[in-house]
Design an enzyme around this catalytic site. Sequence first.
Site, PDB file in Angstrom:
ATOM      1  N   ASP A   8       1.518  44.511  24.931  1.00 45.48           N
ATOM      2  CA  ASP A   8       0.831  45.623  24.279  1.00 45.48           C
ATOM      3  C   ASP A   8       1.855  46.706  23.982  1.00 45.48           C
ATOM      4  O   ASP A   8       2.612  47.117  24.877  1.00 45.48           O
ATOM      5  CB  ASP A   8      -0.268  46.186  25.184  1.00 45.48           C
ATOM      6  CG  ASP A   8      -1.468  45.244  25.297  1.00 45.48           C
ATOM      7  OD1 ASP A   8      -1.445  44.183  24.642  1.00 45.48           O
ATOM      8  OD2 ASP A   8      -2.409  45.574  26.030  1.00 45.48           O
ATOM      9  N   ASP A 129     -14.110  43.016  21.150  1.00 45.03           N
ATOM     10  CA  ASP A 129     -13.926  43.709  22.425  1.00 45.03           C
ATOM     11  C   ASP A 129     -15.248  44.361  22.792  1.00 45.03           C
ATOM     12  O   ASP A 129     -15.721  45.257  22.089  1.00 45.03           O
ATOM     13  CB  ASP A 129     -12.819  44.757  22.293  1.00 45.03           C
ATOM     14  CG  ASP A 129     -11.554  44.165  21.676  1.00 45.03           C
ATOM     15  OD1 ASP A 129     -11.195  43.040  22.065  1.00 45.03           O
ATOM     16  OD2 ASP A 129     -10.936  44.817  20.814  1.00 45.03           O
TER      17      ASP A 129
END
EC number: 5.3.1.16
Length: 245
Positions: A8, A129
Amino acid sequence: MILFPAIDLKNGQCVRLEQGDMARATVFNLDPAAQAQSFAAQGFQYLHVVDLDGAFAGKPMNAQAVEAMLKVVSMPVQLGGGIRDLKTIEAWLSKGIARVIIGTAAVRDPALVKEAAKAFPGRVAVGLDARDGNVAVEGWAESSQVTALDIAQRFEDAGVAAIIFTDIARDGLLKGINWDATIALAEAISIPVIASGGLASIEDVRTLLSPRAKKLEGAIAGRALYDGRLDPTEALALIGAAKAA
């Protein structure tokens, strides 16, 4: 079955967030390219990368770091974060990204997903998500009023390569993957599903390889790899043995 190590990106660095909160970021490596090389050396076959700044900005923000990774690893890379138009998709695929992940735009502009999946077969995935069952958008900052299954079913015949399903409540907390919700989604659709959020130990890898999870394409591992709670050698050996069986 694929175990995807996650990188990330925030401010050009390799970080992990807790529950998608940018204020709760831990820097694990100042050099994402070096981290990518480390994962390649450990034997991983496919890299999962998210441009966190891009997810919030709605456009790529860590392109330099991504391009640096592409130069040093030969394994395929899937990339999400800030990918919201066909021009951005085309640009990343032409630079060597194997598969783009469309998140917010999949909720707000489903036609984009269908157009991209048709133009680039096998190279477009959708990132869903979920927070309390509903899909979150804009880097998880906003919740929508639709469920992951609602969104996934829109793309059943669109040629989407995979659905990456993340339980935000578990992401970065090492509490284990939400297997019930993830497997239920995988069993309700024909698109391959990748589990994400909360992978904590070798036990999660064993669950991934169990008959119960047979419809899953794989899982994404983040903090557990960085914290040392998941031994990559052990995890990959387990997956290799399962493939050989």
